[in-house]
Motif scaffolding. Structure first.
Motif, PDB file in Angstrom:
ATOM      1  N   ASP A 122     -19.081  -9.976 102.657  1.00 53.31           N
ATOM      2  CA  ASP A 122     -19.220  -8.996 103.837  1.00 53.31           C
ATOM      3  C   ASP A 122     -18.221  -7.895 103.978  1.00 53.31           C
ATOM      4  OD1 ASP A 122     -19.523  -8.147 106.394  1.00 53.31           O
ATOM      5  OD2 ASP A 122     -18.768 -10.039 107.390  1.00 53.31           O
ATOM      6  N   THR A 123     -18.656  -6.603 103.494  1.00 51.61           N
ATOM      7  CA  THR A 123     -17.779  -5.687 103.644  1.00 51.61           C
ATOM      8  C   THR A 123     -17.214  -5.083 104.884  1.00 51.61           C
ATOM      9  OG1 THR A 123     -19.701  -3.814 103.920  1.00 51.61           O
ATOM     10  CG2 THR A 123     -18.950  -4.514 101.697  1.00 51.61           C
ATOM     11  N   GLY A 126     -21.794  -4.530 106.187  1.00 51.53           N
ATOM     12  CA  GLY A 126     -22.827  -4.906 105.572  1.00 51.53           C
ATOM     13  C   GLY A 126     -22.767  -5.958 104.285  1.00 51.53           C
ATOM     14  N   MET A 127     -23.400  -6.779 103.716  1.00 54.11           N
ATOM     15  CA  MET A 127     -23.231  -7.717 102.760  1.00 54.11           C
ATOM     16  C   MET A 127     -23.604  -6.773 101.251  1.00 54.11           C
ATOM     17  SD  MET A 127     -22.384 -10.200 104.642  1.00 54.11           S
ATOM     18  CE  MET A 127     -22.282 -11.546 103.477  1.00 54.11           C
ATOM     19  N   THR A 177     -22.663   1.198  99.972  1.00 55.58           N
ATOM     20  CA  THR A 177     -22.069   0.356 101.408  1.00 55.58           C
ATOM     21  C   THR A 177     -20.606   0.907 101.170  1.00 55.58           C
ATOM     22  OG1 THR A 177     -23.700  -1.156 101.248  1.00 55.58           O
ATOM     23  CG2 THR A 177     -21.643  -1.777 102.368  1.00 55.58           C
ATOM     24  N   LYS A 183     -10.958  -4.254 106.589  1.00 56.27           N
ATOM     25  CA  LYS A 183     -11.121  -5.417 105.516  1.00 56.27           C
ATOM     26  C   LYS A 183     -10.548  -5.102 104.275  1.00 56.27           C
ATOM     27  CE  LYS A 183     -14.121  -8.319 105.940  1.00 56.27           C
ATOM     28  NZ  LYS A 183     -15.042  -9.376 105.781  1.00 56.27           N
TER      29      LYS A 183
END
Length: 363
Positions: A122-123, A126-127, A177, A183
């Motif tokens: 998980d960014t 989006g994954m 992405t 994060k």
């Protein structure tokens, strides 16, 4: 026969002279001093890092390769004084160790600094599958009495990942992405602490050796600019918190340069216009500015001309030398590369805290 004897004697003399020269060079190899005051002296004899081959392959553009090393050495001075330490390329993290650290976590590789391959990541936007977030590790060793007494490491990260995808019509394309900045910061800190724990287990390091670690974000969106450092920490025997680094590279001219330093940008544009008016043909005049804590501390300018003779080259360099005095900010390093037909013909430098410009002619 006599001619052959002369030749043999001559060769023998050359071999003797070569042997003498090599011996002389060997005695000099123990002495290498920093070029500028405050620079580190390099530990000699020089030893290349076993993991050096990783850097060009994994750190992105050469802009990043140079900036990572120069930035790490500069930031290390707050913890390892050049007056007290020599520096050498990292000898603790070998090629095989670095390769394992840069790999994904797995049952066979618990030291991997990247997410597990079999799990979507998980960014925050989006994954993605199998992202290589940590792309490289740079190491510097600080030496006292021929022993490693401290380490600095740069952990290189990227925040943009590409995956094969298809449109609704089935047309293939590369889906990009970008990882959420918060994060990325948390992931970088966790990876940094994991790397510190790994280093503590190495026999050359142990539990008490001071280790400086800095997190560097490679500039995946624009290879014309280097990436930048965004966090760091200094570890002794106890865990430390990471601190923010406010560093940013900006193109000149640009709207971002206008926002951060409109005065310098205006002076930059005036100099550019003067050089353009000075010559009958197109002139390239592009800058890269580094801001730390929103203050410009380095400006690199590339001037590209299409000179037809030597006098024209000299005239441009002389004119530029005079115009650069209009850059009033003396709290920054200034570096100017003058090129004619894509070959450097002169370099102009101004050190921080001075108005004097040094010109090096290469023609």
């Amino acid at each position: 026969m006599k001619y052959k004897q002369i030749m043999i004697a001559g060769l023998g003399a050359l071999l003797v002279l070569s042997g003498c020269k090599r011996s002389s060079d060997d005695t000099k190899i123990t002495d290498a001093k920093g070029i500028e005051a405050g620079d580190y002296d390099i530990q000699l004899p020089f030893e290349s890092s076993d993991s050096r081959v990783n850097h060009r392959k994994t750190s992105g553009s050469m802009n990043d390769v140079y900036e990572i090393g120069a930035g790490l050495m500069s930031r290390s001075k707050d913890h390892f004084s050049p007056d007290s330490y020599l520096v050498q390329e990292g000898q603790v993290l070998t090629y095989s160790k670095t390769k394992n650290l840069l790999a994904s976590q797995s049952e066979d590789n618990s030291n991997g600094l990247n997410p597990k391959k079999d799990e979507a990541f998980d960014t925050g936007n989006g994954m993605v599958k199998n992202p290589a977030i940590v792309t490289d590790i740079y190491e510097l060793d600080f030496i006292k009495n021929k022993e490693i007494k401290g380490l600095s490491v740069a952990l290189v990260l990227q925040d943009t990942f590409s995956e094969d995808a298809k449109t609704e019509a089935g047309v293939p394309y590369q889906k990009k992405t970008k990882m959420d900045s918060k994060k990325l910061r948390l992931y970088g800190e966790e990876a940094g602490r994991k790397l510190i724990s790994y280093l503590r287990k190495q026999p050359q390091v142990g539990d008490d050796m001071p280790i400086y670690i800095a997190l560097f974000l490679a500039n995946s969106s624009d290879e014309t600019l280097p990436g930048s450092y965004f966090a760091d920490a200094y570890f002794t025997s106890r865990s430390k918190e990471f601190s923010d680094i406010d560093e940013e590279w900006v193109m000149f001219p640009s709207s971002r340069a206008e926002e951060l330093d409109s005065a310098t940008l205006a002076q930059f544009k005036n100099i550019s216009k003067s050089i353009e008016d000075f010559l009958p043909e197109d002139v390239g005049f592009i800058g890269q500015g580094r801001f730390n804590d929103k203050k410009l501390d380095e400006l690199r300018i590339t001037v590209s001309i299409q000179a037809k003779d030597h006098v024209e080259c000299v005239a441009v360099i002389q004119r530029l030398n005079a115009l650069l005095n209009d850059l009033s900010n003396q709290d920054m390093v200034l570096k100017v590369d003058v090129q004619s037909n894509r070959e450097t013909i002169a370099v102009l430098n101004r050190k921080e805290g001075t108005s004097k410009i040094t010109v090096t002619m290469l023609i």
